[in-house]
Design an enzyme around this catalytic site. Sequence first.
Site, short mmCIF file in Angstrom:
data_model
loop_
_atom_site.label_atom_id
_atom_site.label_comp_id
_atom_site.label_asym_id
_atom_site.label_seq_id
_atom_site.Cartn_x
_atom_site.Cartn_y
_atom_site.Cartn_z
N ARG A 94 -6.62 3.17 -6.17
CA ARG A 94 -7.96 2.56 -5.79
C ARG A 94 -8.96 3.40 -6.71
NH1 ARG A 94 -9.22 2.94 0.44
NH2 ARG A 94 -7.49 1.83 0.46
N HIS A 139 -6.39 7.48 -2.14
CA HIS A 139 -5.87 6.29 -2.78
C HIS A 139 -6.15 6.63 -4.52
CE1 HIS A 139 -3.94 3.45 -0.25
NE2 HIS A 139 -4.78 3.83 0.52
N GLU A 204 -3.17 5.41 10.64
CA GLU A 204 -2.87 4.16 10.06
C GLU A 204 -1.42 4.19 9.62
OE1 GLU A 204 -7.15 3.80 7.57
OE2 GLU A 204 -5.27 4.26 6.38
N HIS A 207 -0.22 3.91 5.82
CA HIS A 207 -0.77 4.75 4.96
C HIS A 207 0.39 5.88 4.62
CE1 HIS A 207 -4.35 6.51 3.09
NE2 HIS A 207 -3.71 7.85 3.25
#
Length: 225
Positions: A94, A139, A204, A207
Amino acid sequence: MKLNFCLSIGLAIFAFQAKAQQDMPHNFVYLKEFIPTIILDMRYFGSHNFTGRPIQGYEKPVAILTKRAALALRQVENYLNKRGLALKIFDAYRPQRAVDHFKAWSLATKDTIAKRDFYPLLDKKNLFKLGFIASKSGHSRGSTVDLTLIDLTNNRELDMGGPFDFFGDISHHNYSKLTAKQKENRKILRETMAKFGFKAYDKEWWHYTLQDEPYRKTYFDFIVK
C-alpha cells in the site's frame, strides 16, 4: 557559478528521489504473475471499501509484495490448494500516499457514505483515536497482506464471521460470538499463514505480516500500477 552548480545537483537529487518513489523496486513482484492461481479482489482500486471511493496510489487492480513475502505466500497457496482451498487477496503493498488518503478521509467527518457497511456502530471522528486509521501502515513496507480463504469447489469465500475491513470487535481474532464453523475457518487461515512465516494482527482476522520482512523501517510510496 558555484551556487548554480549546487542548485543543479540538488535538483538532480530531488528528481532521482521522486522517480525512486514512483518506480517499483526490483525485489518487489506482482503476485498474480508469481502465484497464477491466486484470486484478487483489490478493494482500494474500486469503491467497495470503508471510504466508498477509489484510493490514491492505486492505478490498477494488481497486488504487489516483496519477493520474500511472495515466496512465503506461494507456499501458503500451494498448501491450501491441496486441501481444496485458495487465497483471495484484498490488499497487499500500500503506497504511503494511500495511507495519507485514509488519514485525510478520517478528518472529513461528514463524509460517511460507507458507514453502514464498514463502521455502523462507530462515530467516524473517533476512528483515528481508536487506532482503525493510522499515519503509517505495515502494508507500505511491502510484506503485509489482507486476505481470506475461498472454497475451490465453488470459488466462494469461507464464512469468517465478519467482512473485510469492518471496524469493530467482530473483526478481532478473539471475538467470541462466532459460530463453531466461523471460528474454525479463522483458525485454518491463521494456522496456515503461521506455518509459512506470517504473523497475525489481533484486531483484524484478515491482516498478516511476514515475520522475516526485509524492510522493517522503510515505508514506500511507489504507485500500484
